[in-house]
Scaffold this motif. Structure first.
Motif, PDB file in Angstrom:
ATOM      1  N   ASP A  47      21.621  76.145  14.798  1.00 32.73           N
ATOM      2  CA  ASP A  47      21.387  75.751  16.235  1.00 32.73           C
ATOM      3  C   ASP A  47      20.772  76.825  17.498  1.00 32.73           C
ATOM      4  OD1 ASP A  47      23.135  72.752  15.008  1.00 32.73           O
ATOM      5  OD2 ASP A  47      21.525  73.823  14.661  1.00 32.73           O
ATOM      6  N   LEU A  48      22.124  77.713  17.638  1.00 31.91           N
ATOM      7  CA  LEU A  48      21.725  78.154  19.183  1.00 31.91           C
ATOM      8  C   LEU A  48      20.775  79.232  18.686  1.00 31.91           C
ATOM      9  CD1 LEU A  48      25.465  78.626  19.124  1.00 31.91           C
ATOM     10  CD2 LEU A  48      24.493  77.781  21.603  1.00 31.91           C
ATOM     11  N   ALA A  49      20.638  79.881  17.640  1.00 31.07           N
ATOM     12  CA  ALA A  49      19.073  80.494  17.571  1.00 31.07           C
ATOM     13  C   ALA A  49      17.470  80.127  17.798  1.00 31.07           C
ATOM     14  CB  ALA A  49      19.596  81.354  16.057  1.00 31.07           C
ATOM     15  N   GLN A  50      18.033  79.167  17.298  1.00 36.84           N
ATOM     16  CA  GLN A  50      16.592  77.857  17.250  1.00 36.84           C
ATOM     17  C   GLN A  50      16.191  77.709  18.319  1.00 36.84           C
ATOM     18  OE1 GLN A  50      17.113  74.861  13.441  1.00 36.84           O
ATOM     19  NE2 GLN A  50      16.123  76.423  12.787  1.00 36.84           N
ATOM     20  N   GLU A  51      17.320  77.172  19.253  1.00 30.88           N
ATOM     21  CA  GLU A  51      17.208  76.702  20.415  1.00 30.88           C
ATOM     22  C   GLU A  51      16.823  77.336  21.194  1.00 30.88           C
ATOM     23  OE1 GLU A  51      16.646  73.607  21.464  1.00 30.88           O
ATOM     24  OE2 GLU A  51      16.984  73.983  23.844  1.00 30.88           O
ATOM     25  N   ALA A  52      16.878  79.069  20.941  1.00 27.16           N
ATOM     26  CA  ALA A  52      16.784  80.029  22.590  1.00 27.16           C
ATOM     27  C   ALA A  52      15.458  80.254  21.382  1.00 27.16           C
ATOM     28  CB  ALA A  52      17.697  81.450  21.214  1.00 27.16           C
ATOM     29  N   PHE A  53      14.887  80.450  20.668  1.00 27.15           N
ATOM     30  CA  PHE A  53      13.349  80.523  20.075  1.00 27.15           C
ATOM     31  C   PHE A  53      12.303  79.759  21.370  1.00 27.15           C
ATOM     32  CE2 PHE A  53      12.710  84.403  17.963  1.00 27.15           C
ATOM     33  CZ  PHE A  53      14.097  84.627  17.398  1.00 27.15           C
ATOM     34  N   LEU A  54      12.559  78.023  20.770  1.00 29.50           N
ATOM     35  CA  LEU A  54      12.553  77.078  21.555  1.00 29.50           C
ATOM     36  C   LEU A  54      12.608  76.749  23.346  1.00 29.50           C
ATOM     37  CD1 LEU A  54      13.580  74.111  18.884  1.00 29.50           C
ATOM     38  CD2 LEU A  54      11.497  74.655  19.329  1.00 29.50           C
ATOM     39  N   GLN A  55      13.556  77.971  23.526  1.00 28.97           N
ATOM     40  CA  GLN A  55      13.320  77.354  24.837  1.00 28.97           C
ATOM     41  C   GLN A  55      12.088  79.013  25.326  1.00 28.97           C
ATOM     42  OE1 GLN A  55      17.065  77.852  27.082  1.00 28.97           O
ATOM     43  NE2 GLN A  55      18.075  75.812  26.264  1.00 28.97           N
ATOM     44  N   ALA A  56      12.726  80.031  24.280  1.00 29.49           N
ATOM     45  CA  ALA A  56      11.415  81.057  24.809  1.00 29.49           C
ATOM     46  C   ALA A  56       9.389  80.052  24.835  1.00 29.49           C
ATOM     47  CB  ALA A  56      11.775  82.412  23.828  1.00 29.49           C
ATOM     48  N   PHE A  57      10.232  79.663  23.993  1.00 28.26           N
ATOM     49  CA  PHE A  57       8.164  79.550  24.037  1.00 28.26           C
ATOM     50  C   PHE A  57       8.456  78.395  24.515  1.00 28.26           C
ATOM     51  CE2 PHE A  57       4.612  77.549  21.508  1.00 28.26           C
ATOM     52  CZ  PHE A  57       3.991  76.776  22.389  1.00 28.26           C
ATOM     53  N   SER A  59       9.531  78.301  28.551  1.00 29.96           N
ATOM     54  CA  SER A  59       9.026  79.006  29.472  1.00 29.96           C
ATOM     55  C   SER A  59       7.816  80.684  29.112  1.00 29.96           C
ATOM     56  CB  SER A  59      10.510  79.862  29.484  1.00 29.96           C
ATOM     57  OG  SER A  59      11.343  78.863  29.851  1.00 29.96           O
ATOM     58  N   LEU A  60       7.543  80.807  28.285  1.00 35.42           N
ATOM     59  CA  LEU A  60       6.801  81.966  27.537  1.00 35.42           C
ATOM     60  C   LEU A  60       5.441  82.280  28.719  1.00 35.42           C
ATOM     61  CD1 LEU A  60       7.140  84.108  25.195  1.00 35.42           C
ATOM     62  CD2 LEU A  60       5.668  82.687  24.232  1.00 35.42           C
ATOM     63  N   ALA A  61       5.350  81.549  29.710  1.00 39.24           N
ATOM     64  CA  ALA A  61       4.365  81.361  30.596  1.00 39.24           C
ATOM     65  C   ALA A  61       5.271  81.964  32.002  1.00 39.24           C
ATOM     66  CB  ALA A  61       4.008  80.045  31.050  1.00 39.24           C
ATOM     67  N   GLY A  62       6.192  82.057  32.152  1.00 31.52           N
ATOM     68  CA  GLY A  62       7.289  82.429  33.269  1.00 31.52           C
ATOM     69  C   GLY A  62       7.294  83.641  32.928  1.00 31.52           C
ATOM     70  N   PHE A  63       7.360  84.787  31.720  1.00 29.21           N
ATOM     71  CA  PHE A  63       7.891  85.467  31.276  1.00 29.21           C
ATOM     72  C   PHE A  63       7.014  86.908  32.135  1.00 29.21           C
ATOM     73  CE2 PHE A  63      10.053  88.912  29.635  1.00 29.21           C
ATOM     74  CZ  PHE A  63       9.563  89.673  28.219  1.00 29.21           C
ATOM     75  N   GLY A  64       7.787  87.121  32.899  1.00 28.12           N
ATOM     76  CA  GLY A  64       7.509  88.025  33.770  1.00 28.12           C
ATOM     77  C   GLY A  64       6.867  89.940  33.251  1.00 28.12           C
ATOM     78  N   ARG A  65       7.437  89.862  31.791  1.00 28.36           N
ATOM     79  CA  ARG A  65       7.802  91.273  31.217  1.00 28.36           C
ATOM     80  C   ARG A  65       8.373  92.270  32.077  1.00 28.36           C
ATOM     81  NH1 ARG A  65       1.152  90.286  28.403  1.00 28.36           N
ATOM     82  NH2 ARG A  65       1.369  87.972  27.979  1.00 28.36           N
ATOM     83  N   LYS A  66       9.406  91.874  32.458  1.00 31.94           N
ATOM     84  CA  LYS A  66       9.529  93.197  33.339  1.00 31.94           C
ATOM     85  C   LYS A  66      10.728  93.339  32.223  1.00 31.94           C
ATOM     86  CE  LYS A  66       9.050  91.815  38.328  1.00 31.94           C
ATOM     87  NZ  LYS A  66      10.071  90.741  39.398  1.00 31.94           N
ATOM     88  N   LEU A  73      14.690  87.545  25.428  1.00 35.05           N
ATOM     89  CA  LEU A  73      15.454  86.504  24.327  1.00 35.05           C
ATOM     90  C   LEU A  73      16.136  86.324  24.183  1.00 35.05           C
ATOM     91  CD1 LEU A  73      14.060  84.132  21.886  1.00 35.05           C
ATOM     92  CD2 LEU A  73      14.070  86.479  20.799  1.00 35.05           C
ATOM     93  N   TYR A  74      17.223  87.506  24.359  1.00 36.41           N
ATOM     94  CA  TYR A  74      18.413  87.867  24.474  1.00 36.41           C
ATOM     95  C   TYR A  74      19.340  87.324  25.267  1.00 36.41           C
ATOM     96  CZ  TYR A  74      18.824  91.558  20.675  1.00 36.41           C
ATOM     97  OH  TYR A  74      18.834  91.455  19.133  1.00 36.41           O
ATOM     98  N   ARG A  75      19.032  87.561  26.274  1.00 35.00           N
ATOM     99  CA  ARG A  75      19.076  86.311  27.476  1.00 35.00           C
ATOM    100  C   ARG A  75      19.806  85.046  27.340  1.00 35.00           C
ATOM    101  NH1 ARG A  75      16.157  87.415  32.935  1.00 35.00           N
ATOM    102  NH2 ARG A  75      16.061  89.667  32.198  1.00 35.00           N
ATOM    103  N   ILE A  76      18.337  84.344  27.121  1.00 35.06           N
ATOM    104  CA  ILE A  76      18.513  83.179  26.665  1.00 35.06           C
ATOM    105  C   ILE A  76      19.066  82.697  25.822  1.00 35.06           C
ATOM    106  CG2 ILE A  76      17.074  81.374  25.503  1.00 35.06           C
ATOM    107  CD1 ILE A  76      14.367  82.223  26.672  1.00 35.06           C
ATOM    108  N   ALA A  77      19.429  83.166  24.597  1.00 35.80           N
ATOM    109  CA  ALA A  77      20.734  83.328  23.416  1.00 35.80           C
ATOM    110  C   ALA A  77      21.953  83.467  23.990  1.00 35.80           C
ATOM    111  CB  ALA A  77      20.561  83.990  22.434  1.00 35.80           C
TER     112      ALA A  77
END
Lengths: 185, 181
Positions: A47-57, A59-66, A73-77
């Motif tokens: 559940d936690l891993a799936q939720e991490a991917f969903l939250q990443a999806f 927030s993807l537009a806000g991922f600054g790629r720094k 993704l690990y930070r979200i998880a």
């Protein structure tokens, strides 16, 4: 040659949801292993891993790629795991289903030695479960994910010095547990 | 015997292969000479090796297929919402675009005067109870209305019929009386 994570992210942001499927397939095992080590329960880890991917999806537009995608993704998880640990009434003790089988050695190995190693690992598992969440997180990321202190600091949003200190204290706590185990046995 | 406090962190870094150059030589030399620290170094390595050996039960292949499928399904449920066209601008947003409130104080004052007058006109025109008719709003009322930030957020304004009748507003003079012709 497979596309980079950033190239796949560009495709997702352009509307190609299928590109996100590729990101999931690429990172699902490591994210699940991370959440499993924190939650030590297969259902919660899934559940936690799936939720991490969903939250990443989301927030993807806000991922600054720094940082790299997997660091982000690990930070979200990890944030999800730390919140999960705060809410959980009691940490599991002992081996979880499947952990004993997963730890079984090759048939040729010394049985007694294996048993002793299992018992010491059991003691270590209990010690890890008893760690404060930040120390547990740091230890997991360092020992099991093989990340540098700098990467761990990015994921846990702390200074590198704090990450190193948490790791140091976590290892010392495990050593103390093993000393007590040896003294007791 | 406990290891030397000053070398505790160095021993951990050495056990992980993190030390280089002079730092590495210094800690190695100390561990070679100090039995307690040498034992500590061995204990650290054993602890880390044991910790690395704690297994994660590997799920069957079917688990990964279902995992990815479930994430894909939930992502696609959300994806259409993310790609939906922007909603049509509200009446207030259209009025705000037509009548910029800042940074033109004069326009804001004029708009506030028109709205205050129109509210009064509407209440008598439709025979409904409403604000007391004001033919000429006072300067204080106009300034207050112009300066109220609430003008930007009053959703209730969207429901006032006067905003549907902008032509009527354009045909009023500064005293709130309809202009003939």
């Amino acid at each position: 040659m497979s596309e980079s994570d950033f190239a796949l992210i560009d495709r997702v942001l352009a509307g190609e949801v299928e590109a996100f499927d590729l990101l999931v397939q690429r990172h699902q095992r490591e994210v699940y292993r991370l959440t499993y080590r924190m939650a030590r329960n297969q259902e919660d880890a899934k559940d936690l891993a799936q939720e991490a991917f969903l939250q990443a999806f989301r927030s993807l537009a806000g991922f600054g790629r720094k940082s790299s995608f997997y660091t982000w993704l690990y930070r979200i998880a990890m944030n999800l795991c730390l919140n999960h640990l705060k809410a959980r009434p009691r940490a599991p003790s002992g081996w979880e289903p499947g952990e004993i089988e997963a730890g079984l050695p090759d048939p040729g190995e010394d049985a007694l030695g294996t048993l002793l190693a299992d018992e010491r690992r059991q003691a270590l598992v209990e010690a890890i479960e008893a760690l404060p969440p930040q120390q547990k997180a740091t230890l997991t990321l360092r020992v099991h994910q093989g990340l540098s202190h700098k990467e761990i600091a990015e994921i846990l949003e702390c200074s590198e010095g704090t990450a190193k200190a948490n790791y140091f204290h976590a290892v010392r706590a495990l050593q103390a547990k093993l000393r007590r185990y040896r003294a007791g046995s | 015997m406990a290891a030397c406090e000053a070398y505790q962190e160095g021993l951990l870094a050495l056990a992980e292969g993190e030390l280089q150059g002079g730092d590495r030589a210094r800690v190695e030399a100390h561990a070679g000479a100090c039995p307690a620290c040498r034992a500590e170094l061995v204990a650290i390595r054993e602890t880390l090796e044991l910790a690395r050996g704690i297994p994660v039960p590997e799920p069957p292949e079917r688990f990964w297929e279902e995992f990815a499928a479930e994430v894909g399904r939930r992502v696609r449920q959300e994806a259409p919402a993310r790609q939906a066209p922007a909603p049509a601008p509200s009446l207030w947003e259209r009025l705000r675009d037509w009548l910029p409130l800042r940074p033109v104080p004069a326009m804001a004052l004029a708009a506030a005067a028109v709205l205050v007058v129109a509210l009064g006109l509407l209440s008598t025109r439709h025979g409904r109870p409403g604000p007391q008719m004001v033919m000429a709003p006072t300067q204080e009322e106009i300034s207050l209305a112009a300066n109220l930030d609430v003008l930007e957020v009053l959703d209730v304004l969207e429901n006032i019929e006067v905003l549907e009748n902008l032509d009527l507003l354009r045909r009023m003079d500064g005293e709130g009386r309809p202009v003939k012709g």
